[in-house]
Motif scaffolding. Sequence first.
Motif, PDB file in Angstrom:
ATOM      1  N   PRO A 115       0.945  -1.163  -0.245  1.00  0.00           N
ATOM      2  CA  PRO A 115       0.139  -0.067   0.093  1.00  0.00           C
ATOM      3  C   PRO A 115       0.765   1.191  -0.053  1.00  0.00           C
ATOM      4  O   PRO A 115       1.825   1.342   0.811  1.00  0.00           O
ATOM      5  CB  PRO A 115      -0.768  -0.190   1.282  1.00  0.00           C
ATOM      6  CG  PRO A 115      -0.627  -1.487   1.564  1.00  0.00           C
ATOM      7  CD  PRO A 115       0.426  -2.107   1.119  1.00  0.00           C
ATOM      8  N   SER A 116       0.417   2.181  -0.689  1.00  0.00           N
ATOM      9  CA  SER A 116       1.093   3.562  -0.795  1.00  0.00           C
ATOM     10  C   SER A 116       0.888   4.280   0.133  1.00  0.00           C
ATOM     11  O   SER A 116       1.535   5.434   0.520  1.00  0.00           O
ATOM     12  CB  SER A 116       0.740   4.322  -2.327  1.00  0.00           C
ATOM     13  OG  SER A 116      -0.642   4.404  -2.177  1.00  0.00           O
ATOM     14  N   LYS A 117      -0.181   4.180   1.172  1.00  0.00           N
ATOM     15  CA  LYS A 117      -0.712   4.780   2.127  1.00  0.00           C
ATOM     16  C   LYS A 117      -0.674   4.120   3.322  1.00  0.00           C
ATOM     17  O   LYS A 117      -0.772   2.811   3.230  1.00  0.00           O
ATOM     18  CB  LYS A 117      -2.156   5.345   1.960  1.00  0.00           C
ATOM     19  CG  LYS A 117      -2.289   6.386   1.026  1.00  0.00           C
ATOM     20  CD  LYS A 117      -3.800   7.104   0.906  1.00  0.00           C
ATOM     21  CE  LYS A 117      -3.797   7.965  -0.370  1.00  0.00           C
ATOM     22  NZ  LYS A 117      -5.106   8.496  -0.276  1.00  0.00           N
ATOM     23  N   PRO A 118      -0.332   4.547   4.462  1.00  0.00           N
ATOM     24  CA  PRO A 118      -0.350   3.664   5.697  1.00  0.00           C
ATOM     25  C   PRO A 118      -1.673   3.000   6.089  1.00  0.00           C
ATOM     26  O   PRO A 118      -2.865   3.138   5.483  1.00  0.00           O
ATOM     27  CB  PRO A 118      -0.298   4.972   6.935  1.00  0.00           C
ATOM     28  CG  PRO A 118       0.363   5.969   6.032  1.00  0.00           C
ATOM     29  CD  PRO A 118      -0.299   6.044   4.728  1.00  0.00           C
ATOM     30  N   PHE A 119      -1.664   2.099   6.903  1.00  0.00           N
ATOM     31  CA  PHE A 119      -2.671   1.120   7.294  1.00  0.00           C
ATOM     32  C   PHE A 119      -3.686   1.815   8.205  1.00  0.00           C
ATOM     33  O   PHE A 119      -3.163   2.726   9.291  1.00  0.00           O
ATOM     34  CB  PHE A 119      -2.269  -0.163   7.838  1.00  0.00           C
ATOM     35  CG  PHE A 119      -1.512  -1.002   7.098  1.00  0.00           C
ATOM     36  CD1 PHE A 119      -2.037  -1.675   5.905  1.00  0.00           C
ATOM     37  CD2 PHE A 119      -0.120  -1.206   6.976  1.00  0.00           C
ATOM     38  CE1 PHE A 119      -1.220  -2.702   5.116  1.00  0.00           C
ATOM     39  CE2 PHE A 119       0.583  -2.022   6.084  1.00  0.00           C
ATOM     40  CZ  PHE A 119       0.143  -2.512   5.195  1.00  0.00           C
ATOM     41  N   THR A 120      -5.034   1.526   8.147  1.00  0.00           N
ATOM     42  CA  THR A 120      -5.826   2.415   9.100  1.00  0.00           C
ATOM     43  C   THR A 120      -6.120   1.584  10.391  1.00  0.00           C
ATOM     44  O   THR A 120      -6.536   2.362  11.114  1.00  0.00           O
ATOM     45  CB  THR A 120      -7.253   2.666   8.267  1.00  0.00           C
ATOM     46  OG1 THR A 120      -7.683   1.507   7.782  1.00  0.00           O
ATOM     47  CG2 THR A 120      -6.798   3.717   6.905  1.00  0.00           C
ATOM     48  N   SER A 121      -5.890   0.418  10.502  1.00  0.00           N
ATOM     49  CA  SER A 121      -6.339  -0.431  11.363  1.00  0.00           C
ATOM     50  C   SER A 121      -5.447  -1.626  11.364  1.00  0.00           C
ATOM     51  O   SER A 121      -4.690  -2.125  10.458  1.00  0.00           O
ATOM     52  CB  SER A 121      -7.576  -0.730  11.682  1.00  0.00           C
ATOM     53  OG  SER A 121      -8.107  -1.687  10.391  1.00  0.00           O
ATOM     54  N   LEU A 122      -5.432  -2.258  12.571  1.00  0.00           N
ATOM     55  CA  LEU A 122      -4.687  -3.353  12.783  1.00  0.00           C
ATOM     56  C   LEU A 122      -5.150  -4.552  12.000  1.00  0.00           C
ATOM     57  O   LEU A 122      -4.554  -5.455  11.321  1.00  0.00           O
ATOM     58  CB  LEU A 122      -4.530  -3.825  14.094  1.00  0.00           C
ATOM     59  CG  LEU A 122      -3.690  -5.039  14.744  1.00  0.00           C
ATOM     60  CD1 LEU A 122      -2.411  -4.583  14.388  1.00  0.00           C
ATOM     61  CD2 LEU A 122      -3.899  -5.255  16.236  1.00  0.00           C
ATOM     62  N   GLU A 123      -6.600  -4.680  11.751  1.00  0.00           N
ATOM     63  CA  GLU A 123      -7.041  -5.715  10.906  1.00  0.00           C
ATOM     64  C   GLU A 123      -6.757  -5.636   9.432  1.00  0.00           C
ATOM     65  O   GLU A 123      -6.687  -6.382   8.950  1.00  0.00           O
ATOM     66  CB  GLU A 123      -8.561  -5.631  11.166  1.00  0.00           C
ATOM     67  CG  GLU A 123      -9.304  -6.550  10.435  1.00  0.00           C
ATOM     68  CD  GLU A 123      -9.252  -8.078  10.992  1.00  0.00           C
ATOM     69  OE1 GLU A 123      -8.701  -8.112  12.220  1.00  0.00           O
ATOM     70  OE2 GLU A 123      -9.468  -8.932  10.206  1.00  0.00           O
ATOM     71  N   GLN A 124      -6.823  -4.201   9.124  1.00  0.00           N
ATOM     72  CA  GLN A 124      -6.404  -4.042   7.565  1.00  0.00           C
ATOM     73  C   GLN A 124      -5.035  -4.468   7.313  1.00  0.00           C
ATOM     74  O   GLN A 124      -4.761  -5.122   6.318  1.00  0.00           O
ATOM     75  CB  GLN A 124      -6.528  -2.630   7.188  1.00  0.00           C
ATOM     76  CG  GLN A 124      -6.053  -2.272   5.739  1.00  0.00           C
ATOM     77  CD  GLN A 124      -5.838  -0.808   5.515  1.00  0.00           C
ATOM     78  OE1 GLN A 124      -6.257   0.121   6.328  1.00  0.00           O
ATOM     79  NE2 GLN A 124      -5.844  -0.519   4.184  1.00  0.00           N
ATOM     80  N   ALA A 125      -4.114  -4.305   8.294  1.00  0.00           N
ATOM     81  CA  ALA A 125      -2.713  -4.432   8.245  1.00  0.00           C
ATOM     82  C   ALA A 125      -2.645  -6.404   8.254  1.00  0.00           C
ATOM     83  O   ALA A 125      -1.916  -6.900   7.429  1.00  0.00           O
ATOM     84  CB  ALA A 125      -1.935  -4.057   9.372  1.00  0.00           C
ATOM     85  N   ARG A 126      -3.383  -6.716   8.973  1.00  0.00           N
ATOM     86  CA  ARG A 126      -3.444  -8.315   9.103  1.00  0.00           C
ATOM     87  C   ARG A 126      -3.916  -9.106   7.723  1.00  0.00           C
ATOM     88  O   ARG A 126      -3.395  -9.974   7.219  1.00  0.00           O
ATOM     89  CB  ARG A 126      -4.176  -8.631  10.203  1.00  0.00           C
ATOM     90  CG  ARG A 126      -3.423  -8.588  11.498  1.00  0.00           C
ATOM     91  CD  ARG A 126      -4.364  -8.884  12.771  1.00  0.00           C
ATOM     92  NE  ARG A 126      -3.554  -8.823  14.054  1.00  0.00           N
ATOM     93  CZ  ARG A 126      -4.233  -8.763  15.299  1.00  0.00           C
ATOM     94  NH1 ARG A 126      -5.425  -8.941  15.190  1.00  0.00           N
ATOM     95  NH2 ARG A 126      -3.414  -8.652  16.284  1.00  0.00           N
TER      96      ARG A 126
END
Length: 526
Positions: free
Chosen positions: A421-432
């Motif tokens: 992703p070019s933008k940071p992760f919004t939540s821990l679930e999205q990163a997982r």
Amino acid sequence: MGYPRERKEAVLKKMLPPCNKPMSEIAKEEGISEGTLYNWRKAARAQGRLMPDGDTSPSGWGSSDKFAAVLETASMNQAGLSAYCRQKGLYPEQLAQWRMACEQANDWNRAQTQQMKAARRTDEQRIKTLERELRHKEKALAETAALLVLRKKAQANLGGPQGRMILPSDRHQAVQLIRQAQASGTTLSRACDTLQISARTCRRWRASKTNVDGRTRVRRQLPANQPSDEEREAIISVCNEPAYQSLPPSQIVPLLADEGRYLASESSFYRVLREADQLHHRGKAKARRVRNKPDSYCATAPNQVWSWDITFLASTVVGRFFRLYLVMDIFSRKIVGWEIHNDESSAHAAELIHKSCLAERITQKGLVLHSDNGSPMKGATMLATLQRLGVVPSFSRPSVSNDNPYSESLFGTMKYSPAYPSKPFTSLEQARQWVHGFVTWYNEQHRHSSLRFVTPGQRHRGEDVAILAARKALYEQARQRRPERWSGDTRNWDSIGPVWLNPDTSEESEIVEFEELAAWQFGQVR
């Protein structure tokens, strides 16, 4: 005088991918002012041409250029889209991300607002928890401060092996300092540990009236081969003579031998100078720092040597990062376990290693787990779990990333992939969710260049031998049909042999490596 149209087109072409040269660089190369170049690009954009800006970002695509690219490729099929991306120096995944960003540009709906409120509530609860922990630790802080004062004031060296003789003055000072530390809030046992004595010894010193050691102080007889005081003075005097004052004993002794003089051996010179406090590092060069290299390990099959590390994943909150715990097998490069948490903890690491061992069905002891020197790697919970599972820990040298190359390379592959992703992760679930997709792709779809371009999963399951043999047979058949197309041997499709972690370059290790390689080829690995 105007510029020819052909030259304008050539200059504009340098602004386009894959060149993406900045205006300042083009101006120096062509001898044209930057203002003229900006006017040419503005006129080209007015004509409807796609002109990325090489000065705005490393990729050279600004927001308007990305939007124009999305509009231009909206009606293209898959083949046209692929050709367009190769012409513009892009990946299809980048265009998909740009299209999604355009679709969600004005989609600031109620669900996102609720997510922000939920995140705010989570932060508030976390702040309350931290404040509660802070209050609980204030009491421990007073005890720690008392121990620091005790350590600072204690001048005598009371530690060491059992049975050392300690002067009465040092004993009296230690008793007084321990009483002051107890009055400030610490316990007797912790105060005694700071001074490296036992609590029983402190009680005995308090009960004693004189604090004098009752053992007889015997004067030891000097060794017969020890230099006398006159010989010591002669050695020091010679070393400080103008002819030898800038030389070490390793050069002074041979020079004295050439003159027909013998005072003592070279080691005696060094020992006498050290006792006289005249043996220190001199010169501009820094003193040598000896750091032992980690032990070398050879993996001849899966689940013999693992490597793991922690990397940061950026979040939308400035200064806050998610921690990705990742474990890989160095023989097959397969990711055997991963987890994402908000913080670094040895408990999280121990739980991940336990789950990874269960997933790989490891029942025998002897698995080597290599990592850096961070606190999660060396925590008590982590080391206890490794001991219970029969796993052998291995650690890198401080500030030496080359000792853990496999994990560092894997993190580079992950963060520089087009799908990252070019933008940071919004939540821990999205990163997982994203890491789950990456691990599946990496293990089962990614052709690894260090494995003769088979997937880590195929290498882990032992399927690489048959796949590489089929590729080799195919190339041999092609060579037989058209031998004129080959000037040498066909491409090397032999299976990769054993994999080393921190190999030793000495001759002895090369012999061991050769023996293990031969044993691996004949299926008789020790």
